[in-house]
Every structure is written in structure tokens, then in C-alpha cells.
Design a protein around this motif. Structure first.
Motif, short mmCIF file in Angstrom:
data_model
loop_
_atom_site.label_atom_id
_atom_site.label_comp_id
_atom_site.label_asym_id
_atom_site.label_seq_id
_atom_site.Cartn_x
_atom_site.Cartn_y
_atom_site.Cartn_z
N ARG A 1 35.64 44.37 71.17
CA ARG A 1 34.74 43.89 70.18
C ARG A 1 33.68 45.04 70.06
NH1 ARG A 1 32.60 38.26 71.61
NH2 ARG A 1 32.15 38.93 69.40
N LEU A 2 33.32 45.03 69.15
CA LEU A 2 32.15 45.89 68.86
C LEU A 2 30.61 45.49 68.47
CD1 LEU A 2 34.35 48.32 66.45
CD2 LEU A 2 33.96 48.36 68.87
N LEU A 3 29.91 46.43 68.57
CA LEU A 3 28.44 46.09 68.49
C LEU A 3 27.78 46.54 67.04
CD1 LEU A 3 26.09 44.95 70.05
CD2 LEU A 3 25.85 47.03 70.88
N TYR A 4 27.54 46.00 66.33
CA TYR A 4 26.96 46.37 64.71
C TYR A 4 25.53 46.22 64.93
CZ TYR A 4 31.82 46.43 63.35
OH TYR A 4 33.05 47.07 63.51
N VAL A 5 24.69 47.25 65.36
CA VAL A 5 23.27 47.05 65.18
C VAL A 5 22.72 48.51 64.57
CG1 VAL A 5 22.80 45.52 67.10
CG2 VAL A 5 22.92 47.89 67.71
N PRO A 6 21.69 48.48 63.71
CA PRO A 6 21.18 49.87 63.19
C PRO A 6 20.59 50.53 64.49
CG PRO A 6 19.83 47.96 62.57
CD PRO A 6 21.04 47.11 63.07
N ASP A 7 20.49 51.62 64.65
CA ASP A 7 20.09 52.24 65.70
C ASP A 7 19.64 53.76 65.61
OD1 ASP A 7 22.05 53.00 68.41
OD2 ASP A 7 20.53 51.93 68.76
N PRO A 8 18.73 54.07 66.26
CA PRO A 8 17.56 53.51 67.07
C PRO A 8 16.90 52.44 66.32
CG PRO A 8 17.04 55.59 66.92
CD PRO A 8 18.42 55.60 66.32
N ILE A 9 16.33 51.42 66.90
CA ILE A 9 15.81 50.45 66.15
C ILE A 9 14.29 49.99 66.50
CG2 ILE A 9 16.69 48.75 67.93
CD1 ILE A 9 17.48 46.74 66.01
N SER A 10 13.34 49.62 65.62
CA SER A 10 11.97 49.25 65.79
C SER A 10 11.78 48.14 66.97
CB SER A 10 11.19 49.12 64.82
OG SER A 10 11.53 47.76 64.23
N GLU A 11 10.92 48.09 67.50
CA GLU A 11 10.36 47.06 68.39
C GLU A 11 10.76 45.80 67.83
OE1 GLU A 11 10.32 47.57 71.97
OE2 GLU A 11 10.16 45.46 72.17
N LYS A 12 10.01 45.50 66.58
CA LYS A 12 10.02 44.22 65.83
C LYS A 12 11.58 43.83 65.42
CE LYS A 12 7.72 42.17 62.05
NZ LYS A 12 7.71 42.82 60.51
N ALA A 13 12.27 45.00 64.99
CA ALA A 13 13.41 44.55 64.36
C ALA A 13 14.44 44.10 65.66
CB ALA A 13 14.10 45.61 63.83
N TYR A 14 14.31 44.82 66.85
CA TYR A 14 14.90 44.54 67.92
C TYR A 14 14.91 43.11 68.50
CZ TYR A 14 16.20 44.82 72.92
OH TYR A 14 16.84 44.58 74.14
N GLN A 15 13.49 42.74 68.47
CA GLN A 15 13.21 41.46 68.91
C GLN A 15 13.99 40.46 68.26
OE1 GLN A 15 12.23 41.01 71.68
NE2 GLN A 15 11.29 43.04 72.14
N SER A 16 14.11 40.55 66.84
CA SER A 16 14.52 39.73 65.94
C SER A 16 16.08 39.80 65.81
CB SER A 16 14.01 39.44 64.52
OG SER A 16 14.63 40.56 63.88
N ILE A 17 16.67 40.86 66.15
CA ILE A 17 18.17 41.17 66.06
C ILE A 17 18.81 40.53 67.12
CG2 ILE A 17 18.84 43.51 67.13
CD1 ILE A 17 20.23 43.94 64.26
N ILE A 18 18.33 40.79 68.42
CA ILE A 18 18.71 40.12 69.76
C ILE A 18 18.89 38.74 69.76
CG2 ILE A 18 18.40 42.01 71.31
CD1 ILE A 18 15.85 40.67 72.28
N GLU A 19 18.12 38.00 68.65
CA GLU A 19 18.52 36.31 68.64
C GLU A 19 19.26 36.11 67.89
OE1 GLU A 19 16.86 34.49 70.46
OE2 GLU A 19 15.59 36.18 71.28
N GLU A 20 19.92 36.83 67.13
CA GLU A 20 21.23 36.74 66.25
C GLU A 20 22.37 36.26 67.05
OE1 GLU A 20 21.89 36.69 62.76
OE2 GLU A 20 19.76 37.07 62.64
N PRO A 21 22.97 35.32 66.59
CA PRO A 21 24.02 34.58 67.60
C PRO A 21 25.22 35.65 67.76
CG PRO A 21 23.34 32.93 66.05
CD PRO A 21 22.61 34.09 65.75
N ALA A 22 25.47 36.33 66.79
CA ALA A 22 26.58 37.00 66.99
C ALA A 22 26.38 38.28 67.97
CB ALA A 22 27.28 37.73 65.72
#
Ligand code: BG6
Length: 253
Positions: A116-137
Motif C-alpha cells: 500500500r502506498l502513501l500519497y502525500v505532498p511532501d515536505p508539507i506545511s504544518e497547516k496542510a499536515y494537520q488537515s491531511i492527517i485527518e483524511e480517512p485514506a
């Protein structure tokens, strides 16, 4: 003579093991700085160690890097049920061939396991990080990663890694000023093992390593000895697979 060489490597293995209080150290002959073949041997040693500890239904988290990519190259079918490969963290700004996602998929294919892979923009700002970690996937895969049974990871020299990742100038300057020497998982360490910089991304965090039974570092070459030492100062992995050149520098200090 071959016997002598083998027993010499065993002595080195024990010395490194004592020095960092590790469960297991494997030393392959040679210096990966000079020969790609030696790095391939690190890869092979890692695959054979993995086969000894792997059980059915286990999750294996892997980092990126050229060393891990040679572990993937050496991989052969694991013959275990339900083995899942996941990347340990985001891409960390690496080129595609060095990214954990790429290596994870290659390893799983050769091992005949799932991935399984992890699709996240990276590196990532604090604000975007806090919202992306809440995404169910993202939550779901992060959870798999944090509950990995085995972690396979590389260790790099701090500045080599920072430059390879095109780290912004201000952060690069800070890593230099704080005397960063080693890097693993996007964390940068100084000689005493203190974290001097961290790339913000989802996936495995340093504190997650504590509860994972098999954390296997694969890194060799004289040029990486200080980096390996800085990483192990805080005892974060229990297994080290390295080469003769790095091991010699590690024990001679
Ligand atoms: C990276 C890992 O992809 O590879 C790092 O995220 C590691 O933690 C690095 O330091 C090592 O790279 P290489 O090419 O020296 O094996």
C-alpha cells in the motif's frame, strides 16, 4: 585465509554490537563507498535476515534511498501469508527512484507480497499536515505504518541527504550550524544523537520505533560511519547491517 577473514568480520560484528548495545550486527566485507557490489551484499544480507524473522501476516515498513533500492533488487519470494509492505514515511523530497513508495512497490512485487502506498505532498506545511492527517485514506495507511512489525531503513550523511532533497537554504544552514552529521527517516542528528532538524511528513515518527520489535538499519561505507554513530547514540534500532569499512571506523572511534 577465507576462514580468517570470516572470523575477522565476526570480531567486528561483536565489537559494534557491544558498542551500541544491539541485538544483531551483520558486517559484509568491503567498502560500499568504493564498490556497488558491496552495497548489493548489504541488500542480500538484509533479505536473508528478514527471511529469518518474518512471519505470516506481518507488515514491513521501508524507507527510500539507494541502499534500500538494492535491498529491493535482492528480494525474492518470501513464502509467507499476507505480508504487507508500506513506505515508512512520505517522499521527503527525494527523486522518484529513491522514494520509499517506489522501493516499497518493487520490494513487494519481488517478495510476492502486497503493498500500500502513501500519497502525500511532501515536505508539507504544518497547516496542510494537520488537515491531511485527518483524511480517512491517509489515516488508514498511517495506522498500518505505525503498527508495522518490521522496519527496514537506511541511514545517510546529514548534508548529503539535505542536498539530495533540495532542502531550503535556511533549513540547510540550520543543519550545518547545529552540526548535523546523520540522517534517518527525515530526522537529522548531531554527533551526540540529538535531533537537530525534522522533515514534516506523515507516516512513521521517531517515537513509533520504540514499540516495533525489528527495526533494521542498513548502511555502509566509511563516509557513513559518523552518521551511523549519531543515529545509534540514542539507540533507535536493534539491528545493524553494515560493511567492514564502516564497522572498522565505528570501533576505532
Ligand atoms: C532515504 C531515507 O531515502 O535514504 C533516509 O529516507 C536515508 O533516511 C537515506 O538516510 C539513505 O540513502 P542512501 O542512498 O545513502 O542509501
Amino acid at each position: 585465509q577465507l576462514m580468517q577473514e570470516i572470523s575477522g568480520l565476526k570480531v567486528l560484528e561483536n565489537q559494534v554490537k557491544e558498542k551500541f548495545q544491539l541485538e544483531k550486527v551483520i558486517v559484509v566485507p568491503g567498502n560500499s563507498d568504493d564498490e556497488r557490489r558491496v552495497k548489493q551484499e548489504l541488500g542480500k544480507a538484509c533479505v536473508s535476515y528478514l527471511k529469518g524473522v518474518l512471519e505470516d501476516n506481518m507488515t514491513i515498513a521501508v524507507t527510500g534511498g539507494s541502499t534500500m533500492s538494492l535491498v529491493a533488487e535482492s528480494m525474492t519470494p518470501l513464502n509467507k501469508k499476507n505480508c504487507l509492505f508500506v513506505p515508512s514515511r512520505g517522499g521527503l523530497g527525494e527523486q522518484l527512484e529513491n522514494q520509499a513508495n517506489t522501493i516499497c512497490a518493487q520490494m513487494a512485487n519481488k517478495a510476492q507480497g502486497e503493498y500500500r502506498l502513501l500519497y502525500v505532498p511532501d515536505p508539507i506545511s504544518e497547516k496542510a499536515y494537520q488537515s491531511i492527517i485527518e483524511e480517512p485514506a491517509v489515516k488508514e495507511i498511517s495506522n498500518e505504518i505505525q503498527h508495522a512489525d518490521i522496519v527496514l531503513h537506511g541511514i545517510g550523511e546529514a548534508l548529503t541527504m539535505a542536498e539530495r532533497r533540495k532542502t531550503p537554504e535556511d533549513q540547510l544552514k540550520r543543519i550545518k550550524e547545529d552540526h548535523g552529521v546523520g540522517e534517518a527517516f527525515g530526522y537529522y542528528f548531531d554527533k551526540s544523537g540529538k535531533i537537530v532538524h525534522k522533515v514534516r511528513t506523515v507516516g512513521l515518527q521517531m517515537e513509533d520505533l520504540q514499540k516495533i520489535k525489528q527495526v533494521i538499519a542498513v548502511a555502509g561505507g566509511t563516509s557513513k560511519a559518523d552518521a551511523i554513530e549519531s543515529y545509534f547514540k540514542q539507540g533507535r534500532s536493534n539491528v545493524l547491517i553494515t560493511d567492514e569499512a564502516a564497522a572498522e571506523k565505528l570501533v576505532k572511534g
